[in-house]
Design a protein around this motif. Structure first.
Motif, mmCIF file in Angstrom:
data_model
loop_
_atom_site.group_PDB
_atom_site.id
_atom_site.type_symbol
_atom_site.label_atom_id
_atom_site.label_comp_id
_atom_site.label_asym_id
_atom_site.label_seq_id
_atom_site.Cartn_x
_atom_site.Cartn_y
_atom_site.Cartn_z
ATOM 1 N N ASN A 132 0.369 -1.162 0.087
ATOM 2 C CA ASN A 132 -0.346 -0.139 0.145
ATOM 3 C C ASN A 132 0.903 1.351 -0.062
ATOM 4 O O ASN A 132 0.092 2.536 -0.850
ATOM 5 C CB ASN A 132 -0.708 -0.029 1.344
ATOM 6 C CG ASN A 132 -1.679 -1.555 1.404
ATOM 7 O OD1 ASN A 132 -2.295 -1.732 0.046
ATOM 8 N ND2 ASN A 132 -2.573 -1.473 2.304
ATOM 9 N N ARG A 176 2.452 1.759 -3.099
ATOM 10 C CA ARG A 176 1.757 2.321 -4.438
ATOM 11 C C ARG A 176 1.455 4.241 -3.876
ATOM 12 O O ARG A 176 0.748 4.511 -5.077
ATOM 13 C CB ARG A 176 0.719 1.483 -4.553
ATOM 14 C CG ARG A 176 0.154 0.172 -4.446
ATOM 15 C CD ARG A 176 -0.801 -0.509 -4.974
ATOM 16 N NE ARG A 176 -1.746 -0.800 -3.534
ATOM 17 C CZ ARG A 176 -2.203 -0.257 -3.981
ATOM 18 N NH1 ARG A 176 -3.446 0.706 -3.589
ATOM 19 N NH2 ARG A 176 -3.546 -0.808 -1.921
ATOM 20 N N LEU A 177 0.904 4.432 -2.706
ATOM 21 C CA LEU A 177 0.797 5.356 -2.483
ATOM 22 C C LEU A 177 2.174 6.490 -2.279
ATOM 23 O O LEU A 177 1.838 7.740 -3.652
ATOM 24 C CB LEU A 177 0.650 5.542 -0.696
ATOM 25 C CG LEU A 177 -0.078 7.584 -0.461
ATOM 26 C CD1 LEU A 177 -1.186 7.592 -1.675
ATOM 27 C CD2 LEU A 177 0.140 7.102 0.680
ATOM 28 N N SER A 219 4.230 6.328 -5.317
ATOM 29 C CA SER A 219 4.503 6.136 -5.920
ATOM 30 C C SER A 219 3.473 6.763 -6.767
ATOM 31 O O SER A 219 3.527 7.028 -7.623
ATOM 32 C CB SER A 219 5.415 4.822 -7.018
ATOM 33 O OG SER A 219 4.355 4.095 -6.902
ATOM 34 N N SER A 220 2.503 7.056 -6.268
ATOM 35 C CA SER A 220 1.362 7.700 -7.194
ATOM 36 C C SER A 220 1.200 8.487 -8.363
ATOM 37 O O SER A 220 2.243 9.889 -7.468
ATOM 38 C CB SER A 220 0.069 8.124 -6.557
ATOM 39 O OG SER A 220 0.438 8.679 -5.307
ATOM 40 N N GLY A 238 0.429 13.214 -8.326
ATOM 41 C CA GLY A 238 -0.009 12.011 -6.884
ATOM 42 C C GLY A 238 1.393 12.435 -6.389
ATOM 43 O O GLY A 238 1.635 13.870 -6.646
ATOM 44 N N ASN A 298 0.894 1.005 -14.029
ATOM 45 C CA ASN A 298 0.782 0.802 -13.098
ATOM 46 C C ASN A 298 1.554 -0.199 -12.406
ATOM 47 O O ASN A 298 1.967 -0.452 -12.620
ATOM 48 C CB ASN A 298 -1.066 -0.080 -13.116
ATOM 49 C CG ASN A 298 -1.888 1.024 -14.379
ATOM 50 O OD1 ASN A 298 -1.786 1.668 -13.650
ATOM 51 N ND2 ASN A 298 -2.428 0.344 -14.554
ATOM 52 N N GLU A 328 0.032 -4.876 -6.713
ATOM 53 C CA GLU A 328 -0.996 -4.729 -6.576
ATOM 54 C C GLU A 328 -1.144 -6.282 -6.852
ATOM 55 O O GLU A 328 -2.316 -6.948 -5.982
ATOM 56 C CB GLU A 328 -1.786 -4.472 -7.653
ATOM 57 C CG GLU A 328 -1.877 -3.331 -8.108
ATOM 58 C CD GLU A 328 -2.789 -2.473 -8.832
ATOM 59 O OE1 GLU A 328 -2.396 -1.534 -9.590
ATOM 60 O OE2 GLU A 328 -2.448 -3.194 -10.040
#
Length: 491
Positions: free
Chosen positions: A320, A323-324, A326-327, A332, A353, A358
């Motif tokens: 999580n 992903r955040l 690297s948004s 982001g 993505n 994921e």
């Protein structure tokens, strides 16, 4: 032999029954085997027998045969090998039969005949079908080694000789423990590699300053290296917890036979079988103190599953974060870059993505679900035996193998290739009102609050406002805002 389909098996129930058309018109060569329900025709070249055939028909559940869990197949072979040695030691099995059974078991341990383990991994009967599948394969291979044809059970019998001094209720749980230990060792190796990957990134990013966040709001400065070091540490802690949980699985109930009383096994058999099994597997196995309790208790598996869930939860949280962080890439946080491994969209050109984090998230969700299954299966046991061990075994196998693959994939396809957007990270520190926290001891809380409010309202930087108000000299401010001090690195 391949996996026998239900349709084919039913056709073999009656020699006159019609069979499906094939490219060959030659009739299939079969042998007849008998059990308490009657006679059945078995393909002549099959090492499995009538009990296995009925189990294949009865349990078309997952479509995944025992061979899909090679550790379990080897575990069954190891138990049967140890039993043959113990039975020979106690004079219950003659040298010729014992040697043939041992030879067949060693072939399976080497990876041969795994395709003959065709029973579905999820089955009724507390694992009896798995045990009989092993008994029949080993018996028929041993018969070949003795110069007999498959199915000539008068010379060497699946139950009377291969299963001598045993019950499914001590064979299957013991084989499951061996299989689980093997799987855990692979997961531990994968976790170590992932821990090393994060540790390497922690070293690489040790001087890259960024803003730490609490509740997704700016907190205080830290380094990206510190952030990645926490991932290495938490994985290392989970690795140790997993190793501890594995220790509980080394206690076995081999020699317990049906319910733990050791009926039909000679005195000293349990100790001899455990000793031989330890030599075969090179594992420090011990016989449970109370075999009746050990035969019904699934506590070690519940505990292990809880540790696997812990690992999954931690991995999911880390993913999580990745992903955040690297948004973006423009709208982001974009503090780090994950390696681009594939195109991200069928409609949005140029989109990438975070597919590796994921997929790890999804494995974690699965493991958490398996933990619920294992919990309910363990709770559902009644009296002297838990009939639901096959679903426990299947769930543990899925959790362990999928977590192993997820850790390997995360390290190799993601973490090792992560880069830092150093300039953006530094800019976010300079622009953040969280920077004022580092000046709080020197300005006082009230003055620091006023600076923070003005910075937030005006969009100006904290350092700029401090200098404008003459609260600190430029040299003193530069000293206080050194990256090493901001991240409390002790330099």
């Amino acid at each position: 032999m391949g996996f026998p389909t239900t349709a084919t098996a039913v056709a073999r129930d009656d020699a006159s029954a019609p069979t499906e058309s094939t490219t060959s018109t030659a009739p299939e060569v079969t042998r007849s085997e008998h059990d308490l329900l009657g006679d059945r025709l078995i393909p002549e070249d099959a090492y499995w027998g009538v009990h296995t055939l009925r189990a294949v028909e009865n349990f078309p559940i997952t479509g995944r045969p025992l061979s899909s869990n090679p550790h379990l197949v080897r575990g069954l072979a190891a138990v049967k090998l140890a039993a043959a040695l113990a039975n020979r030691e106690h004079g219950l099995l003659d040298a010729e039969r014992s040697a043939a059974i041992q030879a067949a078991c060693r072939e399976i341990l080497e990876g041969r005949l795994h395709g003959e383990f065709v029973v579905d991994v999820v089955q009724g009967g507390a694992g009896t079908s798995s045990n009989m599948n092993a008994n029949e394969v080993i018996a028929n291979r041993a018969l070949e080694l003795l110069g007999h044809s498959k199915g000539e059970y008068g010379a060497l019998h699946p139950n009377d000789h291969v299963n001598l001094s045993q019950s499914t209720n001590d064979v299957y749980p013991t084989a499951v423990r061996i299989a689980t230990i093997m799987g855990i060792e692979e997961l531990l190796t994968a976790l170590t590699a992932l821990e090393d990957s994060f540790a390497a990134k922690a070293t690489e990013f040790r001087t890259v300053v960024k803003m730490g966040r609490t509740q997704l709001q700016d907190a205080v400065p830290m380094t990206l290296g510190q952030e990645f070091a926490t991932y290495a540490v938490t994985i290392g802690e989970d690795r140790e917890r997993l190793r501890e949980a594995s220790g509980l699985i080394h206690e076995i109930n081999l020699g317990a036979t049906a319910i733990g009383t050791g009926l039909n096994a000679p005195a000293g058999y349990a100790e001899a079988a455990c000793r031989h099994l330890g030599e075969v597997t090179r594992l420090p196995l011990v016989t449970a103190v109370d075999l009746i309790e050990a035969t019904q208790d699934m506590g070690a598996f519940v505990h292990l599953s809880g540790v696997l869930k812990r690992v999954a939860v931690k991995l999911s949280k880390i993913c999580n974060d990745l992903r955040l962080l690297s948004s973006g890439p423009r709208a982001g946080l974009a503090e780090i870059n994950l390696p681009a491994v594939q195109s991200g969209s069928s409609i949005m050109p140029g989109k990438i993505n975070p597919v590796i984090p994921e997929v790890v998230n999804q494995v974690a969700f699965e493991v958490i679900g398996h933990d619920v299954t294992i919990t309910m299966a363990a709770e559902g046991g009644q009296l002297q035996l838990n009939a639901f061990e096959p679903i426990i075994v299947h769930s543990l196998h899925e959790s362990i193998t999928h977590l192993t693959a997820a850790c390997q994939t995360l390290a190799e396809r993601c973490v090792n290739g992560i880069t830092a957007n150093t300039a953006r990270l530094r800019e976010s520190v300079e622009r953040s009102i969280g920077l004022v926290t580092a000046l709080n001891p020197y300005l006082g809380y009230a003055e620091a609050t006023a600076i923070a409010q003005e910075a937030l309202a005006s969009g100006r930087g904290v350092a700029e406002l401090v200098l404008e108000r003459g609260l600190l000299t430029a040299d003193r401010l530069e000293e206080l805002l050194r990256p090493e001090r901001l991240a409390n690195l002790g330099a």
